[in-house]
Design an enzyme around this catalytic site. Structure first.
Site, PDB file in Angstrom:
ATOM      1  N   HIS A 106       0.731  -1.349  -0.156  1.00  0.00           N
ATOM      2  CA  HIS A 106      -0.002   0.303  -0.515  1.00  0.00           C
ATOM      3  C   HIS A 106       1.170   1.377   0.030  1.00  0.00           C
ATOM      4  O   HIS A 106       1.844   1.584   0.796  1.00  0.00           O
ATOM      5  CB  HIS A 106      -1.076  -0.221   1.003  1.00  0.00           C
ATOM      6  CG  HIS A 106      -2.282  -0.938   0.983  1.00  0.00           C
ATOM      7  ND1 HIS A 106      -2.927  -0.817   1.867  1.00  0.00           N
ATOM      8  CD2 HIS A 106      -2.259  -1.939   0.350  1.00  0.00           C
ATOM      9  CE1 HIS A 106      -3.968  -1.663   1.584  1.00  0.00           C
ATOM     10  NE2 HIS A 106      -3.772  -2.408   0.633  1.00  0.00           N
TER      11      HIS A 106
ATOM     12  N   TYR B 197      -9.268   5.073   8.434  1.00  0.00           N
ATOM     13  CA  TYR B 197      -8.676   5.293  10.145  1.00  0.00           C
ATOM     14  C   TYR B 197     -10.116   6.917  10.190  1.00  0.00           C
ATOM     15  O   TYR B 197      -9.589   7.709   9.758  1.00  0.00           O
ATOM     16  CB  TYR B 197      -7.536   6.145  10.572  1.00  0.00           C
ATOM     17  CG  TYR B 197      -6.261   5.091  10.495  1.00  0.00           C
ATOM     18  CD1 TYR B 197      -5.370   4.705   9.535  1.00  0.00           C
ATOM     19  CD2 TYR B 197      -5.932   5.071  11.511  1.00  0.00           C
ATOM     20  CE1 TYR B 197      -4.714   3.369   9.465  1.00  0.00           C
ATOM     21  CE2 TYR B 197      -5.149   3.803  12.227  1.00  0.00           C
ATOM     22  CZ  TYR B 197      -4.214   2.986  10.728  1.00  0.00           C
ATOM     23  OH  TYR B 197      -3.310   2.257  11.222  1.00  0.00           O
TER      24      TYR B 197
ATOM     25  N   PRO C 116      -2.027   0.658  19.949  1.00  0.00           N
ATOM     26  CA  PRO C 116      -2.455   0.217  17.464  1.00  0.00           C
ATOM     27  C   PRO C 116      -2.377   0.720  17.007  1.00  0.00           C
ATOM     28  O   PRO C 116      -2.106   0.454  15.577  1.00  0.00           O
ATOM     29  CB  PRO C 116      -3.071  -1.249  18.460  1.00  0.00           C
ATOM     30  CG  PRO C 116      -4.079  -0.941  19.051  1.00  0.00           C
ATOM     31  CD  PRO C 116      -3.242   0.204  20.030  1.00  0.00           C
TER      32      PRO C 116
ATOM     33  N   LYS D  43       2.489  -0.088  14.589  1.00  0.00           N
ATOM     34  CA  LYS D  43       4.232   0.148  15.620  1.00  0.00           C
ATOM     35  C   LYS D  43       4.376  -1.271  16.099  1.00  0.00           C
ATOM     36  O   LYS D  43       5.799  -1.347  16.205  1.00  0.00           O
ATOM     37  CB  LYS D  43       3.908   1.553  15.813  1.00  0.00           C
ATOM     38  CG  LYS D  43       4.125   2.420  15.174  1.00  0.00           C
ATOM     39  CD  LYS D  43       5.723   2.614  14.286  1.00  0.00           C
ATOM     40  CE  LYS D  43       5.302   3.830  13.278  1.00  0.00           C
ATOM     41  NZ  LYS D  43       5.430   2.800  11.692  1.00  0.00           N
TER      42      LYS D  43
ATOM     43  N   TYR E  62       4.396   6.795  10.116  1.00  0.00           N
ATOM     44  CA  TYR E  62       3.701   5.903  10.018  1.00  0.00           C
ATOM     45  C   TYR E  62       4.119   4.991   9.104  1.00  0.00           C
ATOM     46  O   TYR E  62       4.322   3.577   8.661  1.00  0.00           O
ATOM     47  CB  TYR E  62       2.060   5.937   8.816  1.00  0.00           C
ATOM     48  CG  TYR E  62       1.071   5.210   9.009  1.00  0.00           C
ATOM     49  CD1 TYR E  62       0.652   4.853  10.532  1.00  0.00           C
ATOM     50  CD2 TYR E  62       1.254   4.207   7.639  1.00  0.00           C
ATOM     51  CE1 TYR E  62      -0.474   4.046   9.862  1.00  0.00           C
ATOM     52  CE2 TYR E  62       0.648   3.361   7.789  1.00  0.00           C
ATOM     53  CZ  TYR E  62      -0.133   2.635   8.869  1.00  0.00           C
ATOM     54  OH  TYR E  62      -1.495   2.566   8.959  1.00  0.00           O
TER      55      TYR E  62
HETATM   56  P1  FAD Z   1       4.644 -11.161  21.832  1.00  0.00           P
HETATM   57  O1  FAD Z   1       3.602 -11.192  19.868  1.00  0.00           O
HETATM   58  O2  FAD Z   1       4.122 -11.282  22.859  1.00  0.00           O
HETATM   59  O3  FAD Z   1       5.489 -12.814  21.343  1.00  0.00           O
HETATM   60  C1  FAD Z   1       5.860 -13.231  22.741  1.00  0.00           C
HETATM   61  C2  FAD Z   1       5.996 -14.493  23.125  1.00  0.00           C
HETATM   62  O4  FAD Z   1       6.892 -14.793  23.947  1.00  0.00           O
HETATM   63  C3  FAD Z   1       4.251 -15.196  23.202  1.00  0.00           C
HETATM   64  O5  FAD Z   1       4.472 -16.301  21.906  1.00  0.00           O
HETATM   65  C4  FAD Z   1       4.274 -15.586  24.610  1.00  0.00           C
HETATM   66  O6  FAD Z   1       3.813 -17.208  25.021  1.00  0.00           O
HETATM   67  C5  FAD Z   1       5.555 -15.946  25.061  1.00  0.00           C
HETATM   68  N1  FAD Z   1       5.414 -15.973  26.533  1.00  0.00           N
HETATM   69  C6  FAD Z   1       5.685 -15.420  27.205  1.00  0.00           C
HETATM   70  N2  FAD Z   1       5.806 -15.723  28.190  1.00  0.00           N
HETATM   71  C7  FAD Z   1       7.187 -16.937  28.543  1.00  0.00           C
HETATM   72  C8  FAD Z   1       7.072 -17.714  29.046  1.00  0.00           C
HETATM   73  N3  FAD Z   1       7.417 -17.485  30.093  1.00  0.00           N
HETATM   74  N4  FAD Z   1       8.032 -18.627  28.772  1.00  0.00           N
HETATM   75  C9  FAD Z   1       8.249 -18.501  27.249  1.00  0.00           C
HETATM   76  N5  FAD Z   1       7.791 -18.243  26.403  1.00  0.00           N
HETATM   77  C10 FAD Z   1       6.523 -17.317  26.840  1.00  0.00           C
HETATM   78  N6  FAD Z   1      -0.124  -4.069  16.657  1.00  0.00           N
HETATM   79  C11 FAD Z   1       0.271  -4.032  15.552  1.00  0.00           C
HETATM   80  O7  FAD Z   1       1.201  -3.104  15.084  1.00  0.00           O
HETATM   81  N7  FAD Z   1      -1.240  -3.391  15.087  1.00  0.00           N
HETATM   82  C12 FAD Z   1      -2.745  -4.252  15.597  1.00  0.00           C
HETATM   83  O8  FAD Z   1      -3.225  -4.934  15.102  1.00  0.00           O
HETATM   84  C13 FAD Z   1      -2.012  -5.517  16.800  1.00  0.00           C
HETATM   85  N8  FAD Z   1      -3.355  -5.698  18.038  1.00  0.00           N
HETATM   86  C14 FAD Z   1      -2.913  -6.591  18.776  1.00  0.00           C
HETATM   87  C15 FAD Z   1      -3.435  -7.199  20.161  1.00  0.00           C
HETATM   88  C16 FAD Z   1      -2.875  -7.712  21.275  1.00  0.00           C
HETATM   89  C17 FAD Z   1      -4.566  -8.610  22.161  1.00  0.00           C
HETATM   90  C18 FAD Z   1      -2.058  -7.449  21.548  1.00  0.00           C
HETATM   91  C19 FAD Z   1      -1.432  -8.218  22.789  1.00  0.00           C
HETATM   92  C20 FAD Z   1      -0.748  -7.151  20.489  1.00  0.00           C
HETATM   93  C21 FAD Z   1      -1.473  -6.331  19.320  1.00  0.00           C
HETATM   94  N9  FAD Z   1      -0.387  -5.621  18.855  1.00  0.00           N
HETATM   95  C22 FAD Z   1      -0.596  -5.339  17.840  1.00  0.00           C
HETATM   96  C23 FAD Z   1       1.016  -5.621  18.863  1.00  0.00           C
HETATM   97  C24 FAD Z   1       2.036  -6.821  18.368  1.00  0.00           C
HETATM   98  O9  FAD Z   1       0.932  -7.858  18.221  1.00  0.00           O
HETATM   99  C25 FAD Z   1       2.845  -6.482  19.286  1.00  0.00           C
HETATM  100  O10 FAD Z   1       3.658  -5.920  19.372  1.00  0.00           O
HETATM  101  C26 FAD Z   1       3.542  -8.261  18.845  1.00  0.00           C
HETATM  102  O11 FAD Z   1       2.946  -9.169  19.002  1.00  0.00           O
HETATM  103  C27 FAD Z   1       5.086  -8.295  19.507  1.00  0.00           C
HETATM  104  O12 FAD Z   1       6.120  -9.330  19.831  1.00  0.00           O
HETATM  105  P2  FAD Z   1       7.023  -9.885  20.714  1.00  0.00           P
HETATM  106  O13 FAD Z   1       7.938 -11.188  20.163  1.00  0.00           O
HETATM  107  O14 FAD Z   1       7.850  -8.482  21.040  1.00  0.00           O
HETATM  108  O15 FAD Z   1       5.928 -10.234  21.479  1.00  0.00           O
HETATM  109  C1  PHB Z   2      -4.602  -4.150  11.186  1.00  0.00           C
HETATM  110  O1  PHB Z   2      -4.626  -4.701  10.367  1.00  0.00           O
HETATM  111  O2  PHB Z   2      -4.818  -5.280  12.465  1.00  0.00           O
HETATM  112  C2  PHB Z   2      -3.725  -3.213  11.786  1.00  0.00           C
HETATM  113  C3  PHB Z   2      -3.751  -1.976  10.825  1.00  0.00           C
HETATM  114  C4  PHB Z   2      -3.881  -0.428  11.133  1.00  0.00           C
HETATM  115  C5  PHB Z   2      -3.285  -0.342  12.906  1.00  0.00           C
HETATM  116  C6  PHB Z   2      -3.551  -1.985  13.668  1.00  0.00           C
HETATM  117  C7  PHB Z   2      -4.382  -2.571  13.169  1.00  0.00           C
HETATM  118  O3  PHB Z   2      -3.389   0.652  13.623  1.00  0.00           O
END
Ligand code: FAD
Ligand code: PHB
Length: 410
Positions: free
Chosen positions: A82, A210, A301, A305, A392
């Site tokens: 996009h 948005y 979100p 980012k 962005y």
């Molecule tokens: P995570 O993806 O959280 O990965 C951490 C991993 O560690 C997980 O698999 C977990 O199971 C594991 N873990 C936890 N504790 C332990 C332990 N004690 N021992 C072993 N393993 C463990 N970002 C966006 O940009 N857009 C969105 O729409 C968006 N929606 C989201 C919705 C939700 C419900 C959440 C929680 C987050 C969302 N985010 C979104 C944020 C984005 O998904 C996260 O920033 C991203 O997943 C970060 O990656 P990470 O690997 O740091 O953490």
């Molecule tokens: C998504 O596609 O899940 C999404 C896109 C843009 C955002 C947040 C979530 O700012």
């Protein structure tokens, strides 16, 4: 090696990685590419990790890191590029031409579920260590040069000896709490949340929308040409059972309505409520434990980012570790936290700004007028639109230094 008390097996690696989310898995792939050994420990099952629906927007820089990690093939085939987004307010939709305003850079729509699947497949295809469903992970002796991680797996107690631990275990993990006393925490909670659905419906708009609305924020996104991802602002303590599918569609229809345009509905395949939070813990390292991704910071979100920050962190960490193993220099590791935090705080400010501009914080007519004025400014001033676009699509990693030289006129 004689196992310690209560431990049935001792194993050794160079980097112990706690958490198989995007951060941990990408780090493991980057290190493997440089010949550095790691073991990834995940407390959930493979199916759970692969199906957890979260982010969907990848910055170009994130795509470049995933390419470098060797997992870009399907992403380039199936990801949707996009070049802009829409801002909708006061009954009108305005396009922000991201690529035109931000040096040709773009974003790619590719679900976090798919990124995680690709990373897991690459790891397993290479026959490298990745253990799901481990229990009781604990980190030890991180202030020494022989840190350890203990855990249980398939009924056995293990001790993993390593040089460095990467805490990529997300916001609710065990790594950040292990160094809590050395951290300073900054946070902000918001009085609203997002209700998100995945729908079996083709996206109704060619680019993300948005929408600012008097009934609250709404976002139209997508996962593929036949899957829409849609969000609604709801109360922070909202209950999912108060939102049958018909109510969700009705509310979406009202908030994104536009003359001459229709929102296509479809079967709701998944729905959930995500809290909104800003959170940073500093520094992002202590001794031989390095935090990356959500374990160190959270953004609401609205700026898309979270995932991108997680990938940026581990690309900095991987580079510092490669340098350390190859040359013995710990300069990159010493700078890891400061380097990441410059980008983290930029994303925190941008996410806070987008969130504050687009959500209805309650019944506050003054705030409403400020939001509308800001939105009008963005769609009428190229400088203001460029600020949104640059942030962005994602600023380069060393943007703070680059900006300092612009100000000096260098
Ligand atoms: P995570 O993806 O959280 O990965 C951490 C991993 O560690 C997980 O698999 C977990 O199971 C594991 N873990 C936890 N504790 C332990 C332990 N004690 N021992 C072993 N393993 C463990 N970002 C966006 O940009 N857009 C969105 O729409 C968006 N929606 C989201 C919705 C939700 C419900 C959440 C929680 C987050 C969302 N985010 C979104 C944020 C984005 O998904 C996260 O920033 C991203 O997943 C970060 O990656 P990470 O690997 O740091 O953490
Ligand atoms: C998504 O596609 O899940 C999404 C896109 C843009 C955002 C947040 C979530 O700012």
């Amino acid at each position: 090696m004689t196992p310690r008390h209560g431990v049935s097996r001792t194993i050794r690696t160079q980097v112990a990685i706690v958490g198989a989310g995007p951060a941990g898995l990408t780090l493991a792939c980057l290190l493997a590419g440089a010949g550095i050994e790691s073991v990834v420990l995940e407390n959930r099952s493979r199916a759970y990790v692969e199906e957890r629906i979260r982010a969907g927007v990848l910055e170009q820089g994130t795509v470049e890191v995933l390419d470098a990690a060797g997992v870009g093939e399907r992403l380039h085939r199936e990801g949707i590029v996009h070049h802009g987004i829409y801002l909708q307010f006061a009954g009108e939709r305005h396009r922000i031409p991201l690529s035109e305003l931000a040096d040709g850079r773009n974003i790619v729509i590719y679900g976090q579920t798919e990124v995680v699947k690709d990373l897991i497949q690459a790891r397993l295809d290479a026959g490298l260590a990745l253990r799901f469903e481990v229990d009781g992970v604990r980190v030890h002796e991180i202030e020494t040069d022989r840190p350890r991680v203990t855990f249980a797996h398939q009924g056995e107690r293990f001790e993993l000896e390593c040089d460095v631990i990467a805490g990529t275990d997300g916001f609710h993990g065990v790594c950040r709490p292990a160094i809590e006393e050395h951290l300073r925490v900054f946070s902000r909670d918001y009085p609203f949340a997002w209700l998100g659905i995945l729908a079996a419906a083709p996206p109704s708009s060619d680019e993300l929308v948005y929408a600012h609305h008097e009934r609250g924020f709404a976002l139209l996104s997508l996962r593929s040409l036949d899957r829409s991802r849609l969000y609604l602002q709801c109360a922070a303590d909202e209950r999912l059972d108060a939102w049958p599918d018909a109510r969700i569609w009705d509310e979406l229809q009202r908030r994104v309505a536009l003359e001459g345009w229709t929102l296509v509905e479809g079967a709701v395949l998944e729905k959930g409520i995500a809290p909104m939070r800003s959170f940073v813990s500093e520094p992002m390292a202590h001794g031989r434990l390095f935090l990356a991704g959500d374990s160190a910071h959270i953004v609401p979100p609205t700026g898309a980012k979270g995932l991108n920050l997680a990938i940026a962190d581990v690309s900095v960490l991987a580079e510092a570790l490669v340098d350390w193993y190859r040359t013995g220099s710990d300069a990159g590791l010493a700078e890891y936290s400061a380097t990441c935090l410059r980008r983290v705080w930029r994303a925190e400010q941008f996410s806070y700004w987008m969130t504050s501009m687009l959500h209805r914080p309650g019944d506050d007519p003054f705030e409403d007028q400020l939001q509308l004025s800001q939105l009008r400014y963005i769609v009428s001033s190229e400088a203001a639109a460029r600020t949104l676009a640059e942030n962005y699509v994602g600023l380069p990693l060393d943007h703070s230094r680059a900006q300092a030289s612009v100000v000096r006129g260098a």
